[in-house]
Write a protein that holds these residues in place. Sequence first.
Motif, PDB file in Angstrom:
ATOM      1  N   LEU A 183       0.832  -1.212   0.000  1.00 21.20           N
ATOM      2  CA  LEU A 183       0.000   0.000   0.000  1.00 21.20           C
ATOM      3  C   LEU A 183       0.864   1.258   0.000  1.00 21.20           C
ATOM      4  O   LEU A 183       0.542   2.253  -0.669  1.00 21.20           O
ATOM      5  CB  LEU A 183      -0.929   0.002   1.214  1.00 21.20           C
ATOM      6  N   GLY A 184       1.966   1.215   0.732  1.00 16.49           N
ATOM      7  CA  GLY A 184       2.874   2.352   0.746  1.00 16.49           C
ATOM      8  C   GLY A 184       3.420   2.636  -0.648  1.00 16.49           C
ATOM      9  O   GLY A 184       3.468   3.797  -1.096  1.00 16.49           O
ATOM     10  N   GLN A 185       3.834   1.578  -1.358  1.00 20.42           N
ATOM     11  CA  GLN A 185       4.339   1.765  -2.723  1.00 20.42           C
ATOM     12  C   GLN A 185       3.261   2.351  -3.638  1.00 20.42           C
ATOM     13  O   GLN A 185       3.520   3.257  -4.427  1.00 20.42           O
ATOM     14  CB  GLN A 185       4.801   0.422  -3.283  1.00 20.42           C
ATOM     15  N   LEU A 186       2.049   1.805  -3.528  1.00 23.83           N
ATOM     16  CA  LEU A 186       0.970   2.251  -4.399  1.00 23.83           C
ATOM     17  C   LEU A 186       0.604   3.707  -4.118  1.00 23.83           C
ATOM     18  O   LEU A 186       0.424   4.514  -5.048  1.00 23.83           O
ATOM     19  CB  LEU A 186      -0.252   1.355  -4.222  1.00 23.83           C
TER      20      LEU A 186
ATOM     21  N   VAL B 157      -2.828  -1.031   8.352  1.00 24.96           N
ATOM     22  CA  VAL B 157      -3.191  -1.518   7.032  1.00 24.96           C
ATOM     23  C   VAL B 157      -4.620  -1.128   6.659  1.00 24.96           C
ATOM     24  O   VAL B 157      -4.893  -0.777   5.502  1.00 24.96           O
ATOM     25  CB  VAL B 157      -2.978  -3.044   6.929  1.00 24.96           C
ATOM     26  N   ASP B 158      -5.560  -1.176   7.596  1.00 24.66           N
ATOM     27  CA  ASP B 158      -6.937  -0.814   7.276  1.00 24.66           C
ATOM     28  C   ASP B 158      -7.051   0.661   6.922  1.00 24.66           C
ATOM     29  O   ASP B 158      -7.764   1.043   5.976  1.00 24.66           O
ATOM     30  CB  ASP B 158      -7.858  -1.134   8.456  1.00 24.66           C
ATOM     31  N   GLU B 159      -6.353   1.536   7.682  1.00 23.79           N
ATOM     32  CA  GLU B 159      -6.403   2.962   7.385  1.00 23.79           C
ATOM     33  C   GLU B 159      -5.723   3.271   6.054  1.00 23.79           C
ATOM     34  O   GLU B 159      -6.214   4.100   5.261  1.00 23.79           O
ATOM     35  CB  GLU B 159      -5.728   3.756   8.514  1.00 23.79           C
ATOM     36  N   ALA B 160      -4.602   2.619   5.796  1.00 21.81           N
ATOM     37  CA  ALA B 160      -3.900   2.839   4.532  1.00 21.81           C
ATOM     38  C   ALA B 160      -4.750   2.363   3.354  1.00 21.81           C
ATOM     39  O   ALA B 160      -4.793   3.004   2.297  1.00 21.81           O
ATOM     40  CB  ALA B 160      -2.554   2.111   4.548  1.00 21.81           C
ATOM     41  N   SER B 161      -5.452   1.239   3.543  1.00 28.42           N
ATOM     42  CA  SER B 161      -6.318   0.715   2.483  1.00 28.42           C
ATOM     43  C   SER B 161      -7.474   1.673   2.216  1.00 28.42           C
ATOM     44  O   SER B 161      -7.851   1.905   1.058  1.00 28.42           O
ATOM     45  CB  SER B 161      -6.855  -0.662   2.882  1.00 28.42           C
ATOM     46  N   ALA B 162      -8.023   2.269   3.281  1.00 30.76           N
ATOM     47  CA  ALA B 162      -9.119   3.229   3.112  1.00 30.76           C
ATOM     48  C   ALA B 162      -8.633   4.475   2.359  1.00 30.76           C
ATOM     49  O   ALA B 162      -9.321   5.003   1.467  1.00 30.76           O
ATOM     50  CB  ALA B 162      -9.687   3.620   4.474  1.00 30.76           C
ATOM     51  N   LEU B 163      -7.435   4.967   2.702  1.00 29.43           N
ATOM     52  CA  LEU B 163      -6.883   6.131   2.004  1.00 29.43           C
ATOM     53  C   LEU B 163      -6.638   5.795   0.534  1.00 29.43           C
ATOM     54  O   LEU B 163      -6.898   6.612  -0.359  1.00 29.43           O
ATOM     55  CB  LEU B 163      -5.579   6.564   2.674  1.00 29.43           C
TER      56      LEU B 163
END
Length: 929
Positions: free
Chosen positions: A342-345, A360-366
């Motif tokens: 997710l960081g790379q994307l 991970v859930d917050e990063a996925s939502a962003l």
Amino acid sequence: MEFQVLGDVAASHQGNPVELGRRQERCLLGLLLLEPGRVLLTDRLIELLWQAADAAERRATLHTYVARLRRRLAPYGVRIVTRGGGYLIDVDPATVDLHRFTAEVERTRTIAEPALRAQALAAALDLWRGPLLAGVADETMRQRLGRDLEERRLAAFERRVEAELAAGEHLRVVGLLADLVREFPTREHGIELFMLALSRAGRRTEALEVYRTARRTLVEEFGVEPGQDLQRLHQRILADDPDLTLPTPGSTPAAPRHLPRDVPGFVGRVAELVALDDALDDGGPSRGVATICTIGGIGGLGKTALAVHWAHRVASRYPDGQVLVNLRGHGTDAPTRPIDALGQLLRGLSVPPGRIPVDVDEASALYRSTLADRRVLVVLDNAASSEQVRPLLPASAHCLTVITSRNRLDGLVAHEGARSLRPGLLSDDEAYQLVVTMIGADRAATAGRDQIVRLAALCGNLPLALRVAAARVVVDERLTVPELLRELTNARERLSGLVVEGDAAVRGVFAVSYHALSAASARVFRLLGLVPNTALSTAAVAVLAGQPEGQLRDHIADLVDRHLLDDAGTGRYQMHDLLRLYGAERAEAEDSEPDRRRAVGRLADAYVQQGVAAQAVFHRVRATVPMRFEHPLAQPPGFDSIDAASEWFQVEGGNLLALVRICDGLGLARETWQLADCQYPFLVRTHALPTLRETQELGVTAARLDGRPDAERLMANGLGVGYALGRDFDQAIQWMKHAAQANAEHSSPRDEVVSQMSIGNAYGQKGDWAEAEEQLRLAIAGARRLDDTFMLCVCLSNLGWLYTEQGRAQESLALLEEALRIAVEHDIRQQIPPLEVHLAHQNANLSRYAATVRHARAAVAHRHLGDRLSTARGLYWLGVGLDGLGGTAEAIGYWRESLELMTEIGSGDAEYPVAALARAGHHPQGGPL
């Protein structure tokens, strides 16, 4: 020669039209041309041509149509081949307008310049001269056969218009789009293009009116609102969005372009690319859901190459960017964590690193929020599991996600609605093109197509292996394709030969997947490397492993999920050639020789016991001998009919032959001759002469090594029969006499009858009639003494045939009729077809052509019993009878079918239909002399 099926069915040669005959004959040709090179079953053709007609009543008519088409097309080198219960037409698909249209449309995807792309699409669309099979098929047939063709035409038309619009030709396409929308008033993409063209032409009011009309139609007739894309375009036109005008250089905002370069020399994969295109067209904004495609398969299959190639083709539809992340699901490193991916994307989508959450859930939502209003293509390469991928999936219907993995990602299919694509191996044509692209046309021409196709076969048509092999030829200019072929022919050294500059690419790819297996699954994988590379049942794998089926299912599922084993359907599994070699390497390194021999012996014993049970429903011409098994089955199998036994042999035939070879190579003598013996009756019935001779010859040597002279006698006699069926009578007599001498002191009276009959037959076929009659009379007397009705039936038939050859008509008829009566009374079904053939032959000799036709038809009617030689002979005599009754035109069709079947099975009798066709003034390949 060129063919047309888009519109009326037509053909031309060098620009001149070719007469194709009546409507039904042209319709039949059109049906065959829809799938060139593929067998269309007779029943299917009859159903399409006559719908509810009784198939039995229409077979002769269909055969007549085929014969007429063959006569018309043969002068141009076009063949219609009888094969596998149906027909196929042997033509290059590029000569058929439909397939040329498909190829031309596919080619346009590689044309970057919009104006050139539009021209190429217009040329492809010009091939449509009317509806599919116009003039020969009704609308019902067209709907059944070409339901998707009209959609493909419309999609190509819309792509042409898109290219025209991209080239600034909005004024030119307005009229074309008006016609399209008038004909298809609810086709939203066409409406969208029409509105865009009108808007760019300065006709904003008309564009808005087109939307209002379309919305009213959709709401009133279907109760649905227009899709999001159409609604969004409507709002943009209302708002005078300046982006609707033609783009100017530098006006496009910066967007990530992370795709690696397209694979150089990418070839083939047409079907897979079409499937991906279809998945893209079926999903997305029109359905309001995000499109997800997974590409799975064995390592080295070219999954990433396919994903990247397709991503480049469709990248223009995702102007807000293309991002890619390697999830490292298969390798020496640990798989990429979802939070790291997710960081790379997010960084690739220009989100500042400081804003990226660590949860991970917050990063996925962003990530989902960032993509909500964007059109982005996401490639997730080398995924380990569905769980790893789920946080990385966009929610926007305007985004596309492509995922590659060596594991099956069924969870994404079940819960996220992903489309799953599992590419197969390259076809021979694709493999050839790949090698030519890499080594160059000159070196390919020097090697020749056949050599390159053989190289592809040794590489298992696996793209990675082919690229490595071709790279070796490119790197070492002194290495020729024939030299590389000789090196790779050695199976034990093949994987070592697929190395470039010290990189063991193929073996290394396999090793990564193998070392990820549990110990139990790895053992099953190794054992599968020891046995035939044909489809094995779950029960067979369990026998091989020496474990109950219930315990094996999880390990088999594990191998299938990792694409180390292919599910061939109906509970059977198959391994790729190179994977099998790798499995054998690992077995040799990790399992002891006694363990390997025991595993193969277990499987061989199981197959022999099933084969013995299957052949028990056949009447055996030769005697049986006692067999022994180190691994008896707990529940001996049984077969209740000849059909069931024949089906078993047909399914397992490849495994039986491969096991004979493997057991012979391992020095398992008992297993080798027993495997050869258990399949003998079926090989004789189906006239599989190369397999019959190979297995019986290996069986002779194995029986001798096993110290079994009774089995040696059996194998030698079977080998003699194999040579006799192939008309090598000197070899046949030699082996039959060898059989008579082997175990002579312990032979039974029935053994003597079998030897006398076999030797008599061989002498008769050789032309030594006196010796033949003496041996056959001794055999008949012996059979009568033994009261063996089956042997008596066979011996009477053989002596009747001998008298037929000598012209002793009445004596022959008496013997053949007695034999047929015995066969019918005692249900000796497999003897009925050859007896009917003999009676047809004898009646033809007496010019009794009606009786000839009757007996020949009876022989052909029993073709379901699998006696292909009797079927071929019956077809020949059917032609003779019809010709004698004045039906030469119909006879020619049967002679051709007879010749095709005799050629296919390698029968020396093929000279007879050839001579008959010549007498009728026709070439064997078709057409008048």
